[in-house]
Scaffold this active site. Sequence first.
Site, mmCIF file in Angstrom:
data_model
loop_
_atom_site.group_PDB
_atom_site.id
_atom_site.type_symbol
_atom_site.label_atom_id
_atom_site.label_comp_id
_atom_site.label_asym_id
_atom_site.label_seq_id
_atom_site.Cartn_x
_atom_site.Cartn_y
_atom_site.Cartn_z
ATOM 1 N N THR A 196 1.037 -1.171 -0.009
ATOM 2 C CA THR A 196 0.109 -0.042 -0.101
ATOM 3 C C THR A 196 0.822 1.057 -0.072
ATOM 4 O OG1 THR A 196 -1.994 0.924 1.112
ATOM 5 C CG2 THR A 196 -0.295 0.125 2.662
ATOM 6 N N LYS A 255 3.477 1.558 -3.824
ATOM 7 C CA LYS A 255 2.915 0.663 -4.970
ATOM 8 C C LYS A 255 3.817 0.813 -6.270
ATOM 9 C CE LYS A 255 -1.810 0.607 -3.378
ATOM 10 N NZ LYS A 255 -3.384 0.786 -3.860
ATOM 11 N N ASP A 301 -6.095 -4.062 -7.339
ATOM 12 C CA ASP A 301 -7.094 -3.165 -6.934
ATOM 13 C C ASP A 301 -7.948 -2.833 -8.373
ATOM 14 O OD1 ASP A 301 -6.127 -2.079 -4.510
ATOM 15 O OD2 ASP A 301 -4.512 -0.958 -5.421
ATOM 16 N N GLY A 338 -11.245 13.014 -11.947
ATOM 17 C CA GLY A 338 -9.922 13.100 -11.423
ATOM 18 C C GLY A 338 -8.714 12.419 -12.570
ATOM 19 N N GLY A 380 -3.389 9.402 -9.400
ATOM 20 C CA GLY A 380 -2.938 7.916 -9.821
ATOM 21 C C GLY A 380 -4.097 7.050 -9.626
ATOM 22 N N ALA A 381 -5.241 6.958 -8.845
ATOM 23 C CA ALA A 381 -6.148 6.086 -8.890
ATOM 24 C C ALA A 381 -6.885 6.035 -10.067
ATOM 25 C CB ALA A 381 -7.062 6.354 -7.446
ATOM 26 N N LEU A 422 -14.857 5.231 -5.386
ATOM 27 C CA LEU A 422 -13.834 4.688 -5.122
ATOM 28 C C LEU A 422 -13.629 4.657 -3.510
ATOM 29 C CD1 LEU A 422 -10.885 4.607 -7.736
ATOM 30 C CD2 LEU A 422 -13.098 3.579 -7.642
ATOM 31 N N TYR A 439 -14.765 4.516 0.346
ATOM 32 C CA TYR A 439 -15.637 3.801 1.446
ATOM 33 C C TYR A 439 -15.747 4.250 2.695
ATOM 34 C CZ TYR A 439 -11.302 1.452 2.565
ATOM 35 O OH TYR A 439 -10.152 1.129 2.838
ATOM 36 N N GLY A 441 -16.829 2.526 -2.569
ATOM 37 C CA GLY A 441 -15.650 1.403 -2.782
ATOM 38 C C GLY A 441 -15.482 0.274 -1.904
#
Length: 287
Positions: free
Chosen positions: A67, A71, A107, A131, A134-135, A227, A229, A250
């Site tokens: 994490t 990553k 992921d 966005g 990175g995600a 994404l 939660y 998420g």
Amino acid sequence: MEINGRTRTCGLIGNPVEHTLSPVIHNTLAERFGHNLVYVPFPVEAGRIGEAVAGASALQILGLNVTVPYKGEVIPCLREVDSLAASIGAVNTLVPVQGGFKGYNTDMEGLYRAMMTEGIRIAEEEIILLGAGGASRAVAYLCAVKGANRVFLLNRTLEKAQNVADEVNRAAKRQVIFPMALADFGSLPDRKFLAIQGTSVGLAPHVDDVVIDDKRFYKKVHTGFDLIYSPWETRFMKLVKENGGHAYNGLKMLLYQGIIAYELWNGVKVSEGDADAVYEKLKEHFV
Ligand code: ATR
């Protein structure tokens, strides 16, 4: 479960790791399968990820999750990297191979499986992605790989959206990501979309924040997938629902990224019944 001479260890490397829910996922699955393994968090100091990976290999750790903030940094420490993870540039799961580990990105496969179980399609869909960090960049890859028709990538800074779009379109060898400035959402095609919220805006404790706070945007959304939660229901999700759409958080993405890692480590297939049982355990952390 009795810990004995045959117990195998899995875990999470990152920093910080204290708030992780991954032990809930893996230790619940181990109990249900009767696997003799434990999953524990391993905080890794800055600059020591290489040592951590080499040490884990020497200790014959059964599998690791990775994490924040490692990553990307972990990639040069691996023997092999799966092709989706390599193109995304982020690895969250390590599987032992001869002399080290192979890296995967569960992921994104987790997000995909979560969406499938909710009946949300990507193939041939028209998608809005909020966005370009990175995600969201990883989600853009996923949408391209899974056959989305068009993805409108909306970002506050247009240039970042353009960079992600150029990169993903080149890799996909087709025009699939269309960059736009957030403020220009009014020029989206006149239809309804699946909207995926890929920024950290709205994450607890900033629960009243949202990337777009305009009803006219939400009128264009038939399904919203955040994404995030935590909180359980973000302001983005509330706005989607108030304007007639379905909204998801998420947590199932978290669930399935863990399930896919567990499957890779143990060579098993987790049933929907087991997935539901783990999901119920995860939900206990949000009431
Ligand atoms: P990552 O996905 O890499 O973890 P993040 O910090 O969670 O990154 O999110 C970064 C994304 O959130 C970016 O797209 C950023 O927009 P910019 O590229 O314009 O900076 C977006 N973002 C962050 N705060 C925002 C805000 N207040 N309003 C709109 N977008 C925001």
